[in-house]
Design a protein around this motif. Structure first.
Motif, PDB file in Angstrom:
ATOM      1  N   TYR A 148       1.487  -3.494   5.391  1.00 35.93           N
ATOM      2  CA  TYR A 148       2.122  -4.533   4.903  1.00 35.93           C
ATOM      3  C   TYR A 148       2.238  -5.791   5.476  1.00 35.93           C
ATOM      4  O   TYR A 148       2.358  -6.905   5.025  1.00 35.93           O
ATOM      5  N   ARG A 149       2.270  -5.884   6.902  1.00 31.65           N
ATOM      6  CA  ARG A 149       2.376  -7.024   7.769  1.00 31.65           C
ATOM      7  C   ARG A 149       1.118  -7.855   7.637  1.00 31.65           C
ATOM      8  O   ARG A 149       1.360  -8.953   7.392  1.00 31.65           O
ATOM      9  N   GLU A 150      -0.083  -6.936   7.271  1.00 26.92           N
ATOM     10  CA  GLU A 150      -1.090  -8.014   7.189  1.00 26.92           C
ATOM     11  C   GLU A 150      -1.592  -8.258   5.706  1.00 26.92           C
ATOM     12  O   GLU A 150      -2.844  -8.744   5.528  1.00 26.92           O
ATOM     13  N   ASN A 151      -0.645  -7.741   4.862  1.00 26.88           N
ATOM     14  CA  ASN A 151      -1.151  -8.157   3.412  1.00 26.88           C
ATOM     15  C   ASN A 151      -2.174  -7.229   2.960  1.00 26.88           C
ATOM     16  O   ASN A 151      -2.758  -7.667   2.010  1.00 26.88           O
ATOM     17  N   ILE A 152      -2.557  -6.188   3.678  1.00 30.73           N
ATOM     18  CA  ILE A 152      -3.143  -5.249   3.040  1.00 30.73           C
ATOM     19  C   ILE A 152      -2.801  -4.558   1.948  1.00 30.73           C
ATOM     20  O   ILE A 152      -3.570  -4.129   0.984  1.00 30.73           O
ATOM     21  N   LEU A 153      -1.550  -4.344   2.029  1.00 34.41           N
ATOM     22  CA  LEU A 153      -0.864  -3.821   0.954  1.00 34.41           C
ATOM     23  C   LEU A 153       0.304  -5.026   0.432  1.00 34.41           C
ATOM     24  O   LEU A 153       0.870  -5.409   1.608  1.00 34.41           O
ATOM     25  N   SER A 154       0.260  -5.212  -0.739  1.00 37.60           N
ATOM     26  CA  SER A 154       1.416  -6.098  -1.394  1.00 37.60           C
ATOM     27  C   SER A 154       2.837  -5.554  -1.082  1.00 37.60           C
ATOM     28  O   SER A 154       3.268  -4.564  -1.160  1.00 37.60           O
ATOM     29  N   GLN A 155       3.596  -6.723  -0.781  1.00 38.83           N
ATOM     30  CA  GLN A 155       5.201  -6.415  -0.328  1.00 38.83           C
ATOM     31  C   GLN A 155       5.864  -6.867  -1.834  1.00 38.83           C
ATOM     32  O   GLN A 155       6.958  -6.532  -1.958  1.00 38.83           O
ATOM     33  N   ASP A 156       5.092  -7.245  -2.899  1.00 42.06           N
ATOM     34  CA  ASP A 156       5.691  -7.570  -4.018  1.00 42.06           C
ATOM     35  C   ASP A 156       5.937  -6.411  -4.735  1.00 42.06           C
ATOM     36  O   ASP A 156       5.749  -6.240  -6.317  1.00 42.06           O
ATOM     37  N   VAL A 157       6.673  -5.259  -4.442  1.00 43.44           N
ATOM     38  CA  VAL A 157       6.686  -4.236  -5.082  1.00 43.44           C
ATOM     39  C   VAL A 157       8.130  -3.488  -4.758  1.00 43.44           C
ATOM     40  O   VAL A 157       8.479  -3.785  -3.643  1.00 43.44           O
ATOM     41  N   TRP A 158       8.747  -2.760  -5.402  1.00 46.96           N
ATOM     42  CA  TRP A 158      10.212  -2.209  -5.169  1.00 46.96           C
ATOM     43  C   TRP A 158      10.082  -1.002  -4.335  1.00 46.96           C
ATOM     44  O   TRP A 158      10.765  -0.877  -3.435  1.00 46.96           O
ATOM     45  N   ASN A 159       8.809  -0.156  -4.543  1.00 46.26           N
ATOM     46  CA  ASN A 159       8.706   1.313  -3.879  1.00 46.26           C
ATOM     47  C   ASN A 159       7.345   1.237  -3.244  1.00 46.26           C
ATOM     48  O   ASN A 159       6.408   0.720  -3.797  1.00 46.26           O
ATOM     49  N   ILE A 160       7.238   2.199  -2.273  1.00 45.71           N
ATOM     50  CA  ILE A 160       6.007   2.421  -1.519  1.00 45.71           C
ATOM     51  C   ILE A 160       5.243   3.350  -2.313  1.00 45.71           C
ATOM     52  O   ILE A 160       4.061   3.296  -2.371  1.00 45.71           O
ATOM     53  N   GLU A 161       5.827   4.412  -2.946  1.00 42.01           N
ATOM     54  CA  GLU A 161       5.381   5.532  -3.375  1.00 42.01           C
ATOM     55  C   GLU A 161       4.316   6.292  -2.586  1.00 42.01           C
ATOM     56  O   GLU A 161       2.916   6.076  -2.770  1.00 42.01           O
ATOM     57  N   PRO A 162       4.762   6.584  -1.382  1.00 42.72           N
ATOM     58  CA  PRO A 162       3.802   7.359  -0.322  1.00 42.72           C
ATOM     59  C   PRO A 162       2.918   8.404  -0.763  1.00 42.72           C
ATOM     60  O   PRO A 162       1.708   8.184  -0.231  1.00 42.72           O
ATOM     61  N   THR A 163       3.499   9.141  -1.639  1.00 42.98           N
ATOM     62  CA  THR A 163       2.721  10.356  -1.732  1.00 42.98           C
ATOM     63  C   THR A 163       2.026  10.384  -3.213  1.00 42.98           C
ATOM     64  O   THR A 163       1.224  11.210  -3.616  1.00 42.98           O
ATOM     65  N   ALA A 164       1.863   9.246  -3.895  1.00 40.17           N
ATOM     66  CA  ALA A 164       1.268   8.847  -5.032  1.00 40.17           C
ATOM     67  C   ALA A 164      -0.319   8.837  -4.799  1.00 40.17           C
ATOM     68  O   ALA A 164      -0.750   8.256  -3.570  1.00 40.17           O
ATOM     69  N   ALA A 165      -1.179   9.339  -5.585  1.00 41.15           N
ATOM     70  CA  ALA A 165      -2.658   9.228  -5.755  1.00 41.15           C
ATOM     71  C   ALA A 165      -2.882   7.797  -5.816  1.00 41.15           C
ATOM     72  O   ALA A 165      -2.569   7.091  -6.526  1.00 41.15           O
ATOM     73  N   VAL A 166      -3.756   7.195  -4.725  1.00 41.22           N
ATOM     74  CA  VAL A 166      -4.076   6.092  -4.741  1.00 41.22           C
ATOM     75  C   VAL A 166      -5.313   5.586  -5.699  1.00 41.22           C
ATOM     76  O   VAL A 166      -6.278   6.542  -5.472  1.00 41.22           O
ATOM     77  N   LYS A 167      -5.465   4.639  -6.373  1.00 42.98           N
ATOM     78  CA  LYS A 167      -6.328   4.438  -7.365  1.00 42.98           C
ATOM     79  C   LYS A 167      -7.479   3.790  -6.654  1.00 42.98           C
ATOM     80  O   LYS A 167      -7.457   3.007  -5.604  1.00 42.98           O
ATOM     81  N   ARG A 168      -8.800   3.938  -7.431  1.00 41.32           N
ATOM     82  CA  ARG A 168     -10.154   3.463  -6.644  1.00 41.32           C
ATOM     83  C   ARG A 168      -9.893   1.790  -6.507  1.00 41.32           C
ATOM     84  O   ARG A 168     -10.315   1.243  -5.495  1.00 41.32           O
ATOM     85  N   ALA A 169      -9.361   1.358  -7.472  1.00 43.14           N
ATOM     86  CA  ALA A 169      -9.240  -0.157  -7.455  1.00 43.14           C
ATOM     87  C   ALA A 169      -8.355  -0.588  -6.287  1.00 43.14           C
ATOM     88  O   ALA A 169      -8.571  -1.587  -5.672  1.00 43.14           O
ATOM     89  N   ALA A 196     -12.071  -8.150  -5.515  1.00 43.95           N
ATOM     90  CA  ALA A 196     -12.556  -6.927  -4.268  1.00 43.95           C
ATOM     91  C   ALA A 196     -13.532  -6.191  -4.659  1.00 43.95           C
ATOM     92  O   ALA A 196     -14.103  -5.922  -3.603  1.00 43.95           O
ATOM     93  N   ILE A 197     -13.360  -5.482  -5.907  1.00 44.07           N
ATOM     94  CA  ILE A 197     -14.407  -4.612  -6.270  1.00 44.07           C
ATOM     95  C   ILE A 197     -15.640  -5.168  -6.176  1.00 44.07           C
ATOM     96  O   ILE A 197     -16.831  -4.605  -5.760  1.00 44.07           O
ATOM     97  N   GLU A 198     -15.844  -6.530  -6.722  1.00 41.99           N
ATOM     98  CA  GLU A 198     -17.302  -7.111  -6.865  1.00 41.99           C
ATOM     99  C   GLU A 198     -17.798  -7.425  -5.482  1.00 41.99           C
ATOM    100  O   GLU A 198     -18.971  -7.180  -5.263  1.00 41.99           O
ATOM    101  N   ALA A 199     -16.704  -7.929  -4.517  1.00 36.25           N
ATOM    102  CA  ALA A 199     -17.223  -8.169  -3.314  1.00 36.25           C
ATOM    103  C   ALA A 199     -17.826  -6.962  -2.556  1.00 36.25           C
ATOM    104  O   ALA A 199     -19.014  -7.058  -1.921  1.00 36.25           O
ATOM    105  N   LEU A 200     -17.328  -6.002  -2.595  1.00 33.13           N
ATOM    106  CA  LEU A 200     -17.586  -4.389  -1.971  1.00 33.13           C
ATOM    107  C   LEU A 200     -18.954  -3.844  -2.689  1.00 33.13           C
ATOM    108  O   LEU A 200     -19.584  -3.637  -1.867  1.00 33.13           O
TER     109      LEU A 200
END
Length: 551
Positions: A514-535, A379-383
């Motif tokens: 999650y429905r569109e697989n933009i975010l992976s569903q293969d995790v236990w928690n969403i962690e909604p307020t966590a800082a999202v990383k550049r990657a 993803a990083i290289e493509a962008l």
């Protein structure tokens, strides 16, 4: 005195002589042997072979020889061809796919894999060829592996060439996953460390191809161990002249597949394990070349064949790309469409906003030193190749670093090809700030909102749920259907342990991601307020752009 000194010198000289003789008899004792072929030699041969191929494969068709492999070699070489060349080939593909109602073969799924690789190489969409999804058959595990090890090998190469999701195939008895294909290949490794279509003895061609498919996964323990054994086997099988033989016959195709394996792994061709009598794989490959006539199949001087020339070309192109520090032949994150506008598949969805544009590749092969084994490398290289996202400097991306709201706005507007628009909606955005245009654009198109009626908080770290909302807003602008009902939203988020911690205003957007697989569903928690990383942001945007047919 002279006698005692002479007695001391003789053993030392004898020892030196023994060392020199040992090195002469065992050329692999040196750390590496330098290849006598230079990159300029390779450049000349590639240009000459590409010209020869254009003169002999004037109208490429759907097929192995005179078709996909010729297209892949030429497209990945960057050699200039007439505009109609790729257009005509794509038209042939559409005709064949339409005539066969999307069924290229009931049993040989390598037919799909080979075609997917060629389509990816010219920037076409294999998921939509005359309305048929050519990726779909690879979702059928049983049929893909039916023909033997070639099935999973080329399925992985095809799927990974564009980082394609494996579509759900309703007619499949067993739905395929990448892990299943990897395991299938690993299960067929022979006791001698190699791979073969049949029998108990390693074949250099098949061993090389197996390594090519596994190369992307070499950081996995089981795969790494298998590759190391296979490399040892290929070193042992190498002939004294630096080349390879299959079924007792020295030939260029075997040499090419081993060269391809080393290039896909990122190994130098002058590695001491692959230099015999001072001759490398590259040296041997070039002995099959005849100027202006392509490559011979056999070492005994047998005539030039289409297969030998096509394989030699794409093998040398892979070496060129490795020498230049570019992505390998099969890592096609840097491709741009080589088709005319009438044939381009990735021009966006029908309902996208008229201002949303497909971003072209502006820096082919762009990468960073700190993402070599990162999960989001593709993803990083493509962008980055399209100028959508950049590193913190020319060589470093900092994948685990957080991103500010202003930086996110800049990435989003670049990803959609939107032109900058100034804004005076926020008191904390000054016209002189570098992000003024990006924030203004994102706000004007409804991608972002402020943290209050008068503030945007440009330097505040963006959270996962904020990013999800902005991605969903951008997706809607791209023509995607982002609507979810209350029950659908709840059902999608209820699978996560902390879904009740999500903000009410972010839930529908999170569910969409999650429905569109933009975010992976293969995790236990969403962690909604966590800082999202550049990657993570790069991966989210990359997946959204693919779904919106903008990449």
């Amino acid at each position: 005195m002279r006698g005692r000194l002479g007695n001391r010198i003789r053993p030392a000289c004898l020892m030196l002589l023994i060392i020199l003789i040992s090195m002469f008899l065992n050329p692999n004792s040196a750390k590496a042997a330098s290849t006598s072929a230079s990159i300029k030699d390779v450049d000349r041969v590639v240009a000459d072979t590409a010209a020869f191929m254009l003169s002999t494969v004037k109208d490429p068709q759907v097929g192995s020889v005179g078709g996909e492999w010729a297209i892949i070699g030429l497209a990945r070489s960057g050699y200039t061809v007439p505009q109609r060349y790729y257009d005509d080939y794509y038209s042939h593909v559409e005709q064949v796919v339409t005539a066969n109602r999307g069924v290229l073969s009931e049993k040989k799924h390598t037919e799909y894999s080979r075609l997917i690789l060629a389509l990816r190489a010219i920037g076409a969409d294999p998921a939509n060829v005359a309305g048929y999804n050519l990726l779909m058959p690879l979702g059928d595990y049983d049929k893909t592996v039916w023909q033997g090890i070639n099935g999973p090998i080329f399925a992985l190469l095809a799927l990974d060439s564009g980082n394609y999701e494996i579509p759900f195939n309703k007619s499949a008895g067993t739905h395929a996953t990448r892990e299943m294909y990897i395991d299938d290949i690993l299960s067929q490794q022979l006791k001698d460390g190699g791979f073969a279509l049949s029998g108990i003895a390693a074949d250099p061609d098949v061993t090389g191809m197996a390594i090519q498919a596994l190369a992307k996964y070499q950081n996995r323990t089981s795969v790494k161990a298998a590759i190391e054994k296979a490399i040892q086997t290929l070193s042992r099988l190498q002939d004294d002249d630096g080349g390879y033989a299959s079924l007792g016959v020295k030939n260029v195709e075997s040499t090419v597949q081993v060269l391809m394996a080393l290039c896909e792994l990122g190994m130098p061709l002058d590695d001491s394990r692959f230099a015999k009598n001072g001759k490398t794989i590259l040296d041997n490959l070039l002995t099959y070349y005849t100027k202006g006539q392509g490559f011979r199949h056999n070492a005994d001087g047998s005539g030039v064949t289409g297969m030998s020339t096509e394989q030699a070309l794409y093998g040398l192109v892979n070496y060129q790309r490795a020498a230049a520090g570019r992505s390998s032949l099969y890592r096609m994150n840097d491709v741009a469409s080589l088709l005319s506008t009438n044939h381009q598949a990735n021009v966006g969805l029908p309902n996208k906003h008229k201002d949303v544009q497909v971003m072209p590749v502006v820096e082919s092969g762009k990468t960073f030193s700190d993402i070599r084994e990162h999960a989001n490398k593709t993803a990083i290289e493509a962008l980055a190749a399209r100028g959508i996202i950049s590193g913190i400097n020319a060589t470093t991306f900092a994948p685990n670093q957080s991103m500010t709201r202003a930086e996110f706005a800049a990435v989003m507007t670049k990803g959609l090809g939107l032109k900058p628009k100034a804004t005076n909606a926020f008191k904390d955005i000054t016209p002189a700030s570098w992000y003024s245009g990006a924030v203004g654009t994102a706000y004007a198109y409804g991608i972002v909102k402020g943290t209050s009626t008068a503030a945007f908080s440009p330097n505040r770290t963006i959270s996962k749920q904020e990013a999800a909302v902005m991605i969903a807003n951008a997706a809607k602008l791209c023509g995607m259907n982002t609507a979810l009902g209350t029950l659908e939203t709840r059902d999608m988020l209820a699978q996560f342990g902390d879904y009740t911690k999500t903000a009410e205003w972010a839930r529908a957007a999170l569910a969409f991601n999650y429905r569109e697989n933009i975010l992976s569903q293969d995790v236990w928690n969403i962690e909604p307020t966590a800082a999202v990383k550049r990657a993570e942001i790069a991966d989210m945007l990359y997946r959204m752009l693919i779904a919106a047919k903008l990449l």
